[in-house]
Design a protein around this motif. Sequence first.
Motif, PDB file in Angstrom:
ATOM      1  N   TYR A 129      91.877 -34.277  95.872  1.00  0.00           N
ATOM      2  CA  TYR A 129      91.545 -34.967  94.623  1.00  0.00           C
ATOM      3  C   TYR A 129      92.678 -34.807  93.607  1.00  0.00           C
ATOM      4  N   SER A 130      93.269 -33.609  93.542  1.00  0.00           N
ATOM      5  CA  SER A 130      94.348 -33.344  92.585  1.00  0.00           C
ATOM      6  C   SER A 130      95.547 -34.252  92.829  1.00  0.00           C
ATOM      7  N   TRP A 131      95.934 -34.403  94.085  1.00  0.00           N
ATOM      8  CA  TRP A 131      97.062 -35.269  94.417  1.00  0.00           C
ATOM      9  C   TRP A 131      96.741 -36.732  94.136  1.00  0.00           C
ATOM     10  N   ALA A 132      95.518 -37.136  94.455  1.00  0.00           N
ATOM     11  CA  ALA A 132      95.100 -38.516  94.163  1.00  0.00           C
ATOM     12  C   ALA A 132      95.127 -38.764  92.660  1.00  0.00           C
ATOM     13  N   TRP A 133      94.737 -37.759  91.889  1.00  0.00           N
ATOM     14  CA  TRP A 133      94.715 -37.870  90.429  1.00  0.00           C
ATOM     15  C   TRP A 133      96.120 -38.122  89.871  1.00  0.00           C
ATOM     16  N   ILE A 134      97.069 -37.342  90.361  1.00  0.00           N
ATOM     17  CA  ILE A 134      98.457 -37.471  89.891  1.00  0.00           C
ATOM     18  C   ILE A 134      99.025 -38.838  90.250  1.00  0.00           C
ATOM     19  N   ILE A 135      98.786 -39.283  91.482  1.00  0.00           N
ATOM     20  CA  ILE A 135      99.309 -40.581  91.943  1.00  0.00           C
ATOM     21  C   ILE A 135      98.696 -41.731  91.150  1.00  0.00           C
ATOM     22  N   LEU A 136      97.366 -41.675  90.935  1.00  0.00           N
ATOM     23  CA  LEU A 136      96.690 -42.761  90.226  1.00  0.00           C
ATOM     24  C   LEU A 136      97.019 -42.780  88.732  1.00  0.00           C
ATOM     25  N   THR A 137      97.476 -41.650  88.211  1.00  0.00           N
ATOM     26  CA  THR A 137      97.957 -41.640  86.830  1.00  0.00           C
ATOM     27  C   THR A 137      99.169 -42.559  86.712  1.00  0.00           C
ATOM     28  N   PHE A 138     100.064 -42.472  87.687  1.00  0.00           N
ATOM     29  CA  PHE A 138     101.235 -43.359  87.714  1.00  0.00           C
ATOM     30  C   PHE A 138     100.817 -44.810  87.917  1.00  0.00           C
ATOM     31  N   VAL A 139      99.891 -45.039  88.856  1.00  0.00           N
ATOM     32  CA  VAL A 139      99.419 -46.403  89.132  1.00  0.00           C
ATOM     33  C   VAL A 139      98.798 -47.021  87.884  1.00  0.00           C
ATOM     34  N   GLY A 140      97.996 -46.240  87.177  1.00  0.00           N
ATOM     35  CA  GLY A 140      97.349 -46.738  85.974  1.00  0.00           C
ATOM     36  C   GLY A 140      98.329 -47.133  84.897  1.00  0.00           C
ATOM     37  N   ALA A 141      99.412 -46.388  84.801  1.00  0.00           N
ATOM     38  CA  ALA A 141     100.413 -46.664  83.770  1.00  0.00           C
ATOM     39  C   ALA A 141     101.195 -47.941  84.048  1.00  0.00           C
ATOM     40  N   THR A 142     101.186 -48.412  85.278  1.00  0.00           N
ATOM     41  CA  THR A 142     102.044 -49.547  85.660  1.00  0.00           C
ATOM     42  C   THR A 142     101.267 -50.769  86.136  1.00  0.00           C
ATOM     43  N   THR A 143      99.924 -50.770  85.980  1.00  0.00           N
ATOM     44  CA  THR A 143      99.105 -51.839  86.540  1.00  0.00           C
ATOM     45  C   THR A 143      98.125 -52.391  85.500  1.00  0.00           C
ATOM     46  N   SER A 144      97.828 -53.673  85.591  1.00  0.00           N
ATOM     47  CA  SER A 144      96.803 -54.287  84.750  1.00  0.00           C
ATOM     48  C   SER A 144      95.430 -53.812  85.219  1.00  0.00           C
ATOM     49  N   LEU A 145      94.556 -53.458  84.260  1.00  0.00           N
ATOM     50  CA  LEU A 145      93.353 -52.713  84.645  1.00  0.00           C
ATOM     51  C   LEU A 145      92.032 -53.293  84.139  1.00  0.00           C
ATOM     52  N   GLU A 146      91.923 -54.575  83.953  1.00  0.00           N
ATOM     53  CA  GLU A 146      90.691 -55.138  83.416  1.00  0.00           C
ATOM     54  C   GLU A 146      89.485 -54.789  84.290  1.00  0.00           C
ATOM     55  N   THR A 147      89.643 -54.953  85.607  1.00  0.00           N
ATOM     56  CA  THR A 147      88.537 -54.649  86.520  1.00  0.00           C
ATOM     57  C   THR A 147      88.224 -53.156  86.520  1.00  0.00           C
ATOM     58  N   VAL A 148      89.267 -52.325  86.466  1.00  0.00           N
ATOM     59  CA  VAL A 148      89.073 -50.874  86.459  1.00  0.00           C
ATOM     60  C   VAL A 148      88.313 -50.445  85.210  1.00  0.00           C
ATOM     61  N   TRP A 149      88.651 -51.038  84.057  1.00  0.00           N
ATOM     62  CA  TRP A 149      87.943 -50.740  82.808  1.00  0.00           C
ATOM     63  C   TRP A 149      86.450 -50.996  82.988  1.00  0.00           C
ATOM     64  N   ASN A 150      86.109 -52.169  83.463  1.00  0.00           N
ATOM     65  CA  ASN A 150      84.694 -52.539  83.603  1.00  0.00           C
ATOM     66  C   ASN A 150      83.979 -51.691  84.650  1.00  0.00           C
ATOM     67  N   LEU A 151      84.658 -51.417  85.771  1.00  0.00           N
ATOM     68  CA  LEU A 151      84.059 -50.613  86.829  1.00  0.00           C
ATOM     69  C   LEU A 151      83.790 -49.190  86.342  1.00  0.00           C
ATOM     70  N   SER A 152      84.747 -48.642  85.605  1.00  0.00           N
ATOM     71  CA  SER A 152      84.569 -47.287  85.087  1.00  0.00           C
ATOM     72  C   SER A 152      83.456 -47.247  84.050  1.00  0.00           C
ATOM     73  N   ASP A 153      83.311 -48.333  83.271  1.00  0.00           N
ATOM     74  CA  ASP A 153      82.212 -48.429  82.309  1.00  0.00           C
ATOM     75  C   ASP A 153      80.865 -48.328  83.018  1.00  0.00           C
ATOM     76  N   VAL A 154      80.749 -49.004  84.164  1.00  0.00           N
ATOM     77  CA  VAL A 154      79.498 -49.011  84.923  1.00  0.00           C
ATOM     78  C   VAL A 154      79.142 -47.599  85.380  1.00  0.00           C
ATOM     79  N   PHE A 155      80.073 -46.922  86.046  1.00  0.00           N
ATOM     80  CA  PHE A 155      79.780 -45.591  86.582  1.00  0.00           C
ATOM     81  C   PHE A 155      79.672 -44.552  85.467  1.00  0.00           C
ATOM     82  N   ASN A 156      80.413 -44.765  84.387  1.00  0.00           N
ATOM     83  CA  ASN A 156      80.293 -43.902  83.219  1.00  0.00           C
ATOM     84  C   ASN A 156      78.868 -43.953  82.681  1.00  0.00           C
ATOM     85  N   GLY A 157      78.330 -45.160  82.573  1.00  0.00           N
ATOM     86  CA  GLY A 157      76.967 -45.342  82.090  1.00  0.00           C
ATOM     87  C   GLY A 157      75.926 -44.816  83.057  1.00  0.00           C
ATOM     88  N   LEU A 158      76.186 -44.959  84.363  1.00  0.00           N
ATOM     89  CA  LEU A 158      75.228 -44.487  85.367  1.00  0.00           C
ATOM     90  C   LEU A 158      75.072 -42.968  85.339  1.00  0.00           C
TER      91      LEU A 158
END
Length: 468
Positions: free
Chosen positions: A398-427
């Motif tokens: 999980y730690s390695w995935a976290w570090i890698i996805l931090t880079f991915v998040g900084a360089t990618t458009s995230l509209e779908t990720v925003w909404n998806l995270s909102d759903v699971f955040n609320g759940l």
Amino acid sequence: MNFFQSFISKAAEVVWGPATVALLVGTGIYLSFGTKFIQFRKMKSAIKSLFSKEDVGDGDITPFQALMTSMAATIGTGNIVGVASAITFGGPGAVFWMWVSGAFGGATKFAEAFLAIKYRITNEDGEKSGGPMYYISRGFKEQYGVNAGWLGWLFAFFGFVASFGIGNMTQANSVSESVEATFGLSPFITGIIIAVLTGLVIIGGIKNIGRVTEKLVPGMAIIYIIGSLIAIFSNVSMIPTVFKMIFTNAFTAQAVGGGLLGTVIRFGIARGVFSNEAGLGSAPIAHAASKNEDPMVEGINASLGVFIDTIIICTMTALVILTSGLVSIESNGAMAIEGNLKGATLTTAAFHTLLPGVGGYIISVGLIFFAFSTILGWYYYGSKCVEYIAGLKAVNYYSWAWIILTFVGATTSLETVWNLSDVFNGLMIIPNVIGIIGLSPLILKTTKDYDRKIKVEKGKVREQLTTP
């Protein structure tokens, strides 16, 4: 893909809809009255306890570090973007209802941290592990003889998925966008820097995270508050008008009649809850690592987090926006926003209007540090969810995935990720609130016993002082 994005967007609206907001605020109201508003009457004790130098017991981090770690995850883009969105869609009156959510939310945070200490465990590495997944499974077993481990597992799963969105990729994206707009640095370079810094901090576990957040969170909060106050008082004559706008709009027919709960009420409370995370179940995971062994004291400490986040920091953002003059109420009661600004652009424009040149940097630097601290806090939350689901060994992956996805998040458009995270955040809210309500008789009884004990101790002290 458009269908999927549309579906996720609608799902996020449902999950964070009036029913969820009512559930969270209702829980806060119930606990506030049940504990006689412990979040306010014990605030002085909480501050004193946090800064005590005494070694309070077994744990991984000090009570102050526990609060700062939970605050690191709580204070984020919601304090800048979320407040602006509440005003944009709900009007100035939304600020009042944001205060309401903060006032009652402190009791919910108290309950969460109380249960986190009460039902935490010590894992194979000797670290403390706790949070909703533990107090749901262990608490229901102890109090009712019911096996609710599956409900704890659901919370952990929702928290695991949500962590990559709300706590990682979207935050990294906010940092890269802000850095690029302010300093012209490529998102690719920013992504590398964030990933490296994140790796350096999280590799040391909760103790290292606690050491970083106890310095980072107070520093960034103080700088933002001071910058906001300077901006607000640069147009001090607007302050009476601003408060009139807030209170008038909060109780107008439009405010209480639009939508199921009223447009103003709904957006104010929803954004307040989204910012302070009371009832979400994330903060108690950090408080479970505290060296404080008294559930009551740690709960009281935790309640401060909502006050700082919503009543202080979110209010600073709101007052800057409203004193800037960019938002106005017309004679027919309609709201007008200059240039149709919204979100971070509205907040940035407000700071720039009041503090030309410097204001934009306050927002940019604030976003950078707020978002980075959220990445650190949510890493810990996610890692504990993974530990509960799959064991300690899985945390390394999980730690390695976290570090890698931090880079991915900084360089990618995230509209779908925003909404998806909102759903699971609320759940996450659903199993957590079930746990809190189910264990509320224990919380209220212990609080009553605690108050009685304090009253007896104070009586003995007075007796000693008056005895010749």
